[in-house]
Scaffold this active site. Structure first.
Site, short mmCIF file in Angstrom:
data_model
loop_
_atom_site.label_atom_id
_atom_site.label_comp_id
_atom_site.label_asym_id
_atom_site.label_seq_id
_atom_site.Cartn_x
_atom_site.Cartn_y
_atom_site.Cartn_z
N HIS A 1 32.65 -33.64 -18.96
CA HIS A 1 31.65 -33.06 -19.87
C HIS A 1 32.43 -32.38 -21.00
O HIS A 1 33.55 -31.92 -20.78
CB HIS A 1 30.85 -32.02 -19.07
CG HIS A 1 29.66 -31.47 -19.76
ND1 HIS A 1 29.74 -30.50 -20.72
CD2 HIS A 1 28.33 -31.73 -19.60
CE1 HIS A 1 28.53 -30.19 -21.13
NE2 HIS A 1 27.64 -30.93 -20.47
N ASP B 1 35.25 -28.71 -11.74
CA ASP B 1 33.96 -28.45 -12.38
C ASP B 1 32.87 -28.97 -11.43
O ASP B 1 32.68 -30.17 -11.29
CB ASP B 1 33.94 -29.17 -13.74
CG ASP B 1 32.54 -29.26 -14.34
OD1 ASP B 1 31.58 -28.76 -13.72
OD2 ASP B 1 32.42 -29.83 -15.44
N GLN C 1 27.63 -30.42 -11.29
CA GLN C 1 26.69 -31.40 -10.74
C GLN C 1 26.78 -31.52 -9.22
O GLN C 1 25.90 -32.07 -8.59
CB GLN C 1 26.94 -32.78 -11.36
CG GLN C 1 26.59 -32.85 -12.82
CD GLN C 1 25.13 -32.56 -13.10
OE1 GLN C 1 24.26 -32.81 -12.28
NE2 GLN C 1 24.86 -32.00 -14.27
N LYS D 1 21.43 -25.22 -12.08
CA LYS D 1 21.37 -26.60 -11.58
C LYS D 1 21.23 -26.61 -10.06
O LYS D 1 21.26 -27.65 -9.42
CB LYS D 1 22.63 -27.36 -11.99
CG LYS D 1 22.75 -27.57 -13.51
CD LYS D 1 23.93 -28.47 -13.83
CE LYS D 1 24.41 -28.37 -15.25
NZ LYS D 1 23.59 -29.07 -16.22
N CYS E 1 26.58 -35.19 -23.38
CA CYS E 1 27.77 -34.34 -23.62
C CYS E 1 29.03 -34.97 -23.05
O CYS E 1 29.96 -34.28 -22.62
CB CYS E 1 27.60 -32.94 -23.04
SG CYS E 1 26.29 -32.03 -23.82
#
Lengths: 148, 416
Positions: free
Chosen positions: B133, B210, B213, B236, B374
């Site tokens: 991202h 990261d 998600q 999220k 993104c």
């Protein structure tokens, strides 16, 4: 034949959209149909310098001057946007430069465009209008300079 | 068609019961029942999270950590209870290793500005992957530019999986940090992060994962993973917007200089010199996002009540069904077909721009994401401008997939 006035064309568009009864899906399909009818730009005109800044999808805008009128040719890489562009071309193309500069595009509000294109596209649509008016203003000042 | 699967999978997850917890799902959009398939952008919030916000503001809103009055005490303890809940949720060793941030982007910038500035110097290297991202690209580009360091990018294969051998070859004693996404927001790919961590550690490089998600879909276990930093966003994960987590190993966090200066992060301030507070407070300058943090505990309880394993199992079934049904659409091409994936489906349809698909599906009440998500460099690799993305969550149903597929078929028909 004389080109109908900016407001006459706007009124026609308002009338046509009123038949859709606010149905968003139908409005999308109608816009797509309108877009298909718009004369496409030559590939050679789909260049960065003709791109309208501020649109999410690509919109190319080209102008031609004829005495005191201005002709717009435009295209887009997305079908619905092309429909939106076609509305502006229909209204503003081949109109007098002064009329373009002073046009009050009330049809946008009257057909409830915000509702079916959303804020992000509305900004892009406003960018298209701004670009068209800028061309008209630039042409007018060029003509005035020439005359003086 | 999908309703049959609903019954079949009821043993895994009672989706109808779950849906009752989400007031937002029960509405019409453009005259059609809402189908919300943009969960990778943000998930919806269960009523218990929404209630927790109201209860906080109407019952015990106060600034935390310094006040000695009852409300301040209550607010502080609720805030710190969430920290403990997060520690358990991610299986961190210590509660002090959990730092509250404003989201994933904030967490990455924190690490880049503190650990990065202190440890990455001229000639050093930072490794990311091709599917990052922008928030896991730009902070490192900025840092590398400032320091004269080099940013290296792990290539991917056609399916959207990192090429591990290429990564191994990139590593050297110059590598100071590997920062890689756990689950791709665009492709759904689950990266082999444990192997990445182990390999990077062989070269003494630190690893940031990261997890934006990943957190809502798969188990995240800090002790098992052994990464040095892990960042994610709580919006999220069924929590409110504007809050996130940075997990960092104690040794790293203690060695790092502070990020923002201000209240809370100090031990003692004179005009001549300031000494800093201990972790986690050293990194939490100013009044934090108290209400949202308090409510997050309820979001974590929600996930734990249904169980990550059950959620993953159900979402896998949704993904399988979605792939199967979408395959029947003429001209549809999947972008990202990794072996190991979460319930994110990206695709393009030949001859139809993704914006048009997005707008026409919205007119049918289906919320899809369209564009580059993104991840522009990733779009460049696939040589496309963008995709349509359906990202599914535990409250989505097989019937909703049918609605999407029917809508797409209708659009394809119109464009013929």
């Amino acid at each position: 034949m004389q080109k109908p006035s900016i407001n006459d064309i706007q009124d026609e568009i308002i009338e046509a959209f009123s038949l859709l009864d606010g149905d968003v899906e139908m409005a999308n399909f109608y816009l797509m149909e309108l877009g298909q009818k718009l004369k496409p730009l030559d590939e050679s005109d789909k260049v960065d310098e003709n791109l309208v800044k501020g649109c999410q999808s690509k919109v190319w805008l080209k102008t031609e001057f004829d005495k005191d009128t201005l002709r717009f040719n435009a295209d887009s890489n997305t079908a619905i946007t092309k429909g939106l562009v076609s509305l502006l071309v229909k209204i503003l193309s081949e109109q007098k430069v002064d009329d373009i500069i002073n046009a009050d595009l009330y049809f946008i509000h009257r057909i409830g465009m915000n509702r079916f294109i959303g804020t992000q596209r509305s900004n892009g649509f406003a960018a298209m209008i701004k670009q068209m008016k800028i061309y008209a203003i630039a042409y007018k000042s060029k003509m005035e300079r020439k005359a003086s | 068609m999908g309703s049959h699967y609903e019954t079949l999978n009821k043993d895994i997850l009672d989706v109808q019961k779950i849906r009752e917890e989400f007031p937002i799902l029960h509405q019409e959009v453009n005259g059609k029942p809402l189908v919300y398939f943009d969960n990778a952008a943000t998930t919806q919030k269960p009523i218990r999270v929404i209630n927790a916000l109201t209860e906080y503001y109407s019952g015990y809103n106060a600034n935390i950590h310094r006040g000695i009055h009852t409300l301040a005490e209550k607010a502080t303890s609720a805030f710190e209870d969430t920290r403990k809940a997060v520690k358990d949720f991610i299986n961190a060793r210590e509660v002090e290793e959990v730092i509250f941030t404003y989201g994933t982007t904030d967490g990455i910038n924190l690490v880049a500005s503190t650990f990065g500035r202190a440890n990455i110097n001229e000639g050093d290297e930072v490794i990311i992957s091709s599917m990052e991202h922008h928030s896991n690209i730009v902070p490192w580009q900025m840092l590398c530019e400032e320091k004269g360091a080099k940013l290296k990018v792990i290539p991917i294969n056609e399916k959207g999986e990192i090429i591990f051998e290429a990564f191994e070859k990139m590593l050297s004693e110059k590598t100071k940090l590997v920062s890689i996404v756990h689950v791709s927001n665009t492709l759904g790919t689950i990266n082999p992060v444990k192997a990445v961590v182990d390999k990077a550690h062989e070269y003494g490089a630190a690893v940031l994962i990261d997890g934006a998600q990943a957190s809502a879909h798969i188990n995240i276990d800090m002790q098992a993973l052994d990464c040095d930093f892990y960042v994610f966003s709580l919006h999220k994960l069924f929590g409110p917007t504007g809050s996130g987590i940075l997990y960092g190993k104690r040794s790293f966090l203690e060695a790092m200089p502070p990020f923002r200066g201000g209240g809370e992060m100090i031990k003692e301030v004179t005009f001549e010199k300031t000494t800093y507070n201990d972790i986690p407070y050293k990194f939490e300058a100013g009044t934090p996002n108290i209400a949202d943090v308090v409510a997050i505990k309820k979001a974590l309880e929600f996930v734990e009540e249904y169980g990550k394993d059950n959620i993953a199992k159900y979402e896998d079934e949704l993904l399988r069904y979605g792939n199967e049904q979408l395959q029947t659409i003429p001209g549809l091409k999947f972008i990202g077909t990794a072996q190991d994936r979460v319930s994110v489906i990206s695709f393009i349809i030949e001859g139809i721009h993704h914006f048009d698909i997005g707008m026409m599906m919205d007119a049918r009440g289906v919320a899809l994401r369209t564009g580059h998500h993104c991840t522009q460099p990733l779009m460049d690799i696939y040589n496309i401008e963008g995709t349509v993305r359906a990202s599914l969550s535990l409250y989505n149903t097989f019937e909703e997939i049918d609605i999407m597929v029917e809508g797409l078929k209708n659009i394809v028909e119109r464009f013929k």
